[in-house]
Design an enzyme around this catalytic site. Sequence first.
Site, PDB file in Angstrom:
ATOM      1  N   HIS A   1      48.816  23.775  28.860  1.00  0.00           N
ATOM      2  CA  HIS A   1      47.470  23.179  28.821  1.00  0.00           C
ATOM      3  C   HIS A   1      46.494  24.021  29.655  1.00  0.00           C
ATOM      4  CE1 HIS A   1      44.355  20.185  29.108  1.00  0.00           C
ATOM      5  NE2 HIS A   1      45.092  19.200  28.630  1.00  0.00           N
TER       6      HIS A   1
ATOM      7  N   ARG B   1      54.800  17.650  33.954  1.00  0.00           N
ATOM      8  CA  ARG B   1      53.693  18.097  34.804  1.00  0.00           C
ATOM      9  C   ARG B   1      53.604  17.338  36.118  1.00  0.00           C
ATOM     10  NH1 ARG B   1      47.910  15.906  32.412  1.00  0.00           N
ATOM     11  NH2 ARG B   1      48.534  13.784  31.953  1.00  0.00           N
TER      12      ARG B   1
ATOM     13  N   ASP C   1      37.856  18.049  21.138  1.00  0.00           N
ATOM     14  CA  ASP C   1      39.272  17.766  21.406  1.00  0.00           C
ATOM     15  C   ASP C   1      40.005  17.882  20.063  1.00  0.00           C
ATOM     16  OD1 ASP C   1      41.716  16.896  22.265  1.00  0.00           O
ATOM     17  OD2 ASP C   1      41.008  15.002  23.124  1.00  0.00           O
TER      18      ASP C   1
ATOM     19  N   GLU D   1      44.900  25.616  24.451  1.00  0.00           N
ATOM     20  CA  GLU D   1      46.279  25.291  24.820  1.00  0.00           C
ATOM     21  C   GLU D   1      47.256  25.700  23.725  1.00  0.00           C
ATOM     22  OE1 GLU D   1      46.030  21.032  25.573  1.00  0.00           O
ATOM     23  OE2 GLU D   1      43.917  21.289  26.047  1.00  0.00           O
TER      24      GLU D   1
HETATM   25  O1  LIG Z   1      43.502  13.856  31.430  1.00  0.00           O
HETATM   26  P1  LIG Z   1      44.735  14.520  30.881  1.00  0.00           P
HETATM   27  O2  LIG Z   1      45.872  13.572  30.671  1.00  0.00           O
HETATM   28  O3  LIG Z   1      45.152  15.684  31.727  1.00  0.00           O
HETATM   29  O4  LIG Z   1      44.347  15.087  29.465  1.00  0.00           O
HETATM   30  C1  LIG Z   1      43.272  15.931  29.277  1.00  0.00           C
HETATM   31  C2  LIG Z   1      43.120  16.282  27.802  1.00  0.00           C
HETATM   32  O5  LIG Z   1      44.258  17.012  27.394  1.00  0.00           O
HETATM   33  C3  LIG Z   1      44.293  17.474  26.036  1.00  0.00           C
HETATM   34  O6  LIG Z   1      43.449  18.547  25.850  1.00  0.00           O
HETATM   35  C4  LIG Z   1      44.063  16.365  25.061  1.00  0.00           C
HETATM   36  O7  LIG Z   1      43.882  16.865  23.749  1.00  0.00           O
HETATM   37  C5  LIG Z   1      42.872  15.523  25.463  1.00  0.00           C
HETATM   38  O8  LIG Z   1      42.802  14.382  24.614  1.00  0.00           O
HETATM   39  C6  LIG Z   1      42.968  15.073  26.902  1.00  0.00           C
HETATM   40  O9  LIG Z   1      41.835  14.317  27.251  1.00  0.00           O
END
Ligand SMILES: O=P(O)(O)OC[C@H]1O[C@H](O)[C@H](O)[C@@H](O)[C@@H]1O
Length: 315
Positions: free
Chosen positions: A168, A92, A213, A272
Site C-alpha cells: 500500500h 500491517r 479509490d 498500490e
Molecule cells: O485507512 P486504511 O485502512 O489504511 O485504508 C486506506 C485506504 O486504503 C486503500 O487504498 C483502499 O482502497 C481505500 O478504500 C482505503 O480508504
Amino acid sequence: MAASGSERVAVEKCKGINGLDKVVLREPRGSTAEVYLYGAHVTSWKNDHGEELLFVSSKAMFKPPKAIRGGIPVCFPQFGSHGSLEQHGFARNRFWSIDTDPPPFPTNSKSFIDLILKPSEEDVQKWPHSYEFRLRVALGTGGDLMLTSRIRNTNADGKPFTFTFAYHTYFSVSDISEVRVEGLETLDYLDNLQNKERSTEQGDALTFESEVDKTYLGTPTKIAILDHEKKRTFVLRKDGLPDAVVWNPWDKKAKTMADFGDDEYKHMLCVEAAVVGKPITLKPGEEWKGRLELSAVPSSYCSGQLDPQKVLQNS
Ligand SMILES: O=P(O)(O)OC[C@H]1O[C@H](O)[C@H](O)[C@@H](O)[C@@H]1O
C-alpha cells in the site's frame, strides 16, 4: 553485514518512534530506507540527496494496534474490505521478527533485511491457517527499493488458503494536482467509491482533482507517477501483482481520519501493487511470490509535452 573502516553500516538495527524496533538500510551512494518491525512497515526511502520519497503523515501514530499512516503498509491476508477480516488484513499491525536464516534467495544488494511473520494463536482464531510470510526489503545500488514477499502455506491439515494482498505504497508528491499516472489508461477498474462497480478508464494519463479509490485490474508490470513540479518520476515495476490500487482521500475524507492532516492529501498519492481481482490460493507446501521494485528518476519536461512511451522506456 556491517561495513568496516569509514564505510557506513549497510544494515543497522535501532529504536524508532515510541521505542519501536526499526532497521535502517544504507547504500554506499547515500540512499537509505527504514523498516519498522511493527507491520514490516517501510516508513522511509530517501535518495542520495537525502530527499524523502515516501509520504508519512505528520499525524501517524506509531502506536499498536493502529497501522502506521504512510510509507508502505503490507495488506495481507485481505486487501481492503474484500472478505470478512478487518480492513487490509492483520499483517500491517503485527510484530514481525528478523529472519536470521531465510531460505536461499539471491540478491546483488548488500543492504537488505529479511523479516518473517507467522500466525499467533489469536490470529488463527480469525484466520484458521498456518503460514510463513517472508518479506525481504532491499536497497539496490542506485537507490532502488525492492520488496519481495514469499508466502508459504504450512497448514498441517491439508487445507488450501486464499488471500488478497497489496503493498500500500504512499508516494510523496509536491502537489497532487500536478501529478500524472501513466500505465493505467484504458484498463478496467473497480470503483471502491461506487460499491466496487466495474468501469473502464479513459485513454488519457490519470490526473487528480477529487477523491479517488480505484482498483485497476490486470495492469502492465510497469507504472509511472510523474511529478511535474518536482521534475521526478517514480517507476513501479511489479511481478506477481497483477492489479494496482490508486487512492487519494482528498479533503473531505482527510478530515475524518484522525491520523492524517487535513491538507496532507495534497502531498501524497497511493499507487498500490496488489492482487485483488483474482485472489491467490495456495495448497499446503506451495509458495507465492510478489515483488515490487521502486525507482525515482529525474523526469524531462519539454514545452508541456511528456511522451509517456519515452518516460516508460527510458526509466
Ligand atoms: O485507512 P486504511 O485502512 O489504511 O485504508 C486506506 C485506504 O486504503 C486503500 O487504498 C483502499 O482502497 C481505500 O478504500 C482505503 O480508504
